[in-house]
Scaffold this active site. Structure first.
Site, PDB file in Angstrom:
ATOM      1  N   HIS A 114       0.826  -1.221   0.000  1.00  0.00           N
ATOM      2  CA  HIS A 114       0.000   0.000   0.000  1.00  0.00           C
ATOM      3  C   HIS A 114       0.853   1.261   0.000  1.00  0.00           C
ATOM      4  O   HIS A 114       0.481   2.269  -0.606  1.00  0.00           O
ATOM      5  CB  HIS A 114      -0.970  -0.005   1.179  1.00  0.00           C
ATOM      6  CG  HIS A 114      -1.927  -1.160   1.132  1.00  0.00           C
ATOM      7  ND1 HIS A 114      -2.606  -1.614   2.225  1.00  0.00           N
ATOM      8  CD2 HIS A 114      -2.305  -1.961   0.094  1.00  0.00           C
ATOM      9  CE1 HIS A 114      -3.366  -2.642   1.876  1.00  0.00           C
ATOM     10  NE2 HIS A 114      -3.184  -2.876   0.593  1.00  0.00           N
TER      11      HIS A 114
ATOM     12  N   HIS B  65     -10.137  -0.956  -4.020  1.00  0.00           N
ATOM     13  CA  HIS B  65      -8.932  -1.446  -3.342  1.00  0.00           C
ATOM     14  C   HIS B  65      -8.135  -2.394  -4.232  1.00  0.00           C
ATOM     15  O   HIS B  65      -6.901  -2.416  -4.185  1.00  0.00           O
ATOM     16  CB  HIS B  65      -9.253  -2.104  -2.000  1.00  0.00           C
ATOM     17  CG  HIS B  65      -7.995  -2.432  -1.266  1.00  0.00           C
ATOM     18  ND1 HIS B  65      -7.291  -1.503  -0.535  1.00  0.00           N
ATOM     19  CD2 HIS B  65      -7.244  -3.565  -1.253  1.00  0.00           C
ATOM     20  CE1 HIS B  65      -6.180  -2.046  -0.087  1.00  0.00           C
ATOM     21  NE2 HIS B  65      -6.113  -3.305  -0.496  1.00  0.00           N
TER      22      HIS B  65
ATOM     23  N   ASP C 121      -4.166  -2.105  -5.082  1.00  0.00           N
ATOM     24  CA  ASP C 121      -3.169  -3.186  -5.031  1.00  0.00           C
ATOM     25  C   ASP C 121      -2.434  -3.331  -6.370  1.00  0.00           C
ATOM     26  O   ASP C 121      -1.220  -3.531  -6.400  1.00  0.00           O
ATOM     27  CB  ASP C 121      -3.845  -4.522  -4.693  1.00  0.00           C
ATOM     28  CG  ASP C 121      -4.176  -4.645  -3.214  1.00  0.00           C
ATOM     29  OD1 ASP C 121      -3.555  -3.950  -2.393  1.00  0.00           O
ATOM     30  OD2 ASP C 121      -5.071  -5.452  -2.885  1.00  0.00           O
TER      31      ASP C 121
ATOM     32  N   HIS D 238      -2.704 -10.738  -6.764  1.00  0.00           N
ATOM     33  CA  HIS D 238      -1.298 -10.331  -6.684  1.00  0.00           C
ATOM     34  C   HIS D 238      -0.441 -11.177  -7.608  1.00  0.00           C
ATOM     35  O   HIS D 238       0.494 -10.682  -8.219  1.00  0.00           O
ATOM     36  CB  HIS D 238      -0.775 -10.455  -5.252  1.00  0.00           C
ATOM     37  CG  HIS D 238      -1.197  -9.327  -4.360  1.00  0.00           C
ATOM     38  ND1 HIS D 238      -0.830  -8.024  -4.586  1.00  0.00           N
ATOM     39  CD2 HIS D 238      -1.961  -9.296  -3.244  1.00  0.00           C
ATOM     40  CE1 HIS D 238      -1.338  -7.247  -3.644  1.00  0.00           C
ATOM     41  NE2 HIS D 238      -2.035  -8.000  -2.827  1.00  0.00           N
TER      42      HIS D 238
HETATM   43 ZN   LIG Z   1      -4.276  -4.340  -0.473  1.00  0.00          ZN
END
Ligand SMILES: [Zn+2]
Length: 278
Positions: free
Chosen positions: A83, A240, A244, A266
């Site tokens: 973040h 969000h 990311d 991710h």
């Molecule tokens: Zn995150």
């Protein structure tokens, strides 16, 4: 009042020193970070007990864990860096040195907004633009894993189009589209908090994996409702996810591209980032 640029034509660093303390997600221990302007382009990290050992963050150092992004710096890992990296890249900042007292970056409120407010407090100043500050893209790229995908096509802007789909009714299907620039990042993405699920939260707590996780630093979904409302945006989860993604691309430079993401993760973001690095 502070105003953020509306494009990435110039690069900036911070004009003063920032100090922030908070709890680490994994350890639950207090951790302290100081952020300084640095004379070289990029993002650099050192540990407070070894001030002369300064590492430049590169994509090769990124290892992901089950719950956060970690970087391997010499013999140590630094956890939960995503973040902070997202807030730096999203705001168009480079030439940054992060000094960490602890092994994690504090989670703060689970979003990037507290970092952004800290940048605003000390101000920003213009610096020479690094070559891959905004990365030019020559060809289309696509990666998929089962039914999730990330695709990138060359463009004059950085546009993100992202969709998530969850069976939990509180989230359901959400899509968000953004032509990214520092001002839009700060207003639309930075305040969006990380989210998790009640059953998973309990499981991880029992395993001792998220000692610092609490209702103060994550939105918790319980099927058709949220455990800790109100939300900051009705579609806070998808925003969000974009936060990311920006963090995951921060070490290779945000691409001049349309980035289309379906059920992003991710690991897919990291595959894209690795394919973009020099
Ligand atoms: Zn995150």
């Amino acid at each position: 009042m502070f105003t953020w640029p509306t494009n990435y034509d110039s690069c900036y660093t911070i004009a003063g020193v920032i100090t922030k303390e908070g709890v680490g997600l994994h350890s639950g221990e207090k951790t302290k970070v100081r952020i300084f302007p640095y004379e070289k382009e990029g993002y650099y990290v050192s540990f407070a007990d070894k001030p002369n050992e300064i590492f430049r963050l590169t994509q090769d150092l990124i290892g992901s864990t089950m719950l956060c992004t970690a970087v391997k710096l010499g013999r140590r890992n630094l956890y939960t860096i995503e973040h902070l990296l997202s807030s730096l890249a999203g705001c168009g900042l480079s030439y940054i040195h992060i000094e960490v007292d602890g092994k994690e970056i504090p989670l703060l409120d689970g979003s990037a907004i507290e970092w952004v407010r800290a940048f605003e407090e000390v101000g920003i100043k213009k610096v020479p633009k690094p070559e891959n500050f905004i990365r030019k893209i020559n060809e289309s790229i696509i990666f998929n894993k089962e039914d999730s995908l990330i695709a990138l096509t060359p463009s004059e802007k950085t546009t993100i189009i992202s969709t998530i789909s969850f069976s939990y009714k509180a989230i359901g299907n959400q899509t968000f589209v953004i032509d990214l620039n520092p001002k839009c990042f700060v207003e639309m993405i930075a305040p969006a908090r990380t989210f998790g699920f009640k059953d998973q939260f309990q499981e991880l707590s029992e395993l001792g994996l998220i000692k610092g996780g609490s209702l103060d630093n994550a939105l918790v979904c319980d099927g058709d409702k949220w455990v800790n409302p109100p939300l900051r945006f009705h579609d806070e989860p998808i925003r969000h996810k974009i936060l990311d993604l920006i963090g995951d691309l921060s070490l290779v430079g945000l691409p001049k591209a349309q980035i289309l993401v379906y059920k992003g993760s991710h690991s897919l973001n990291a595959r894209l980032a690795s394919s973009l690095k020099n």
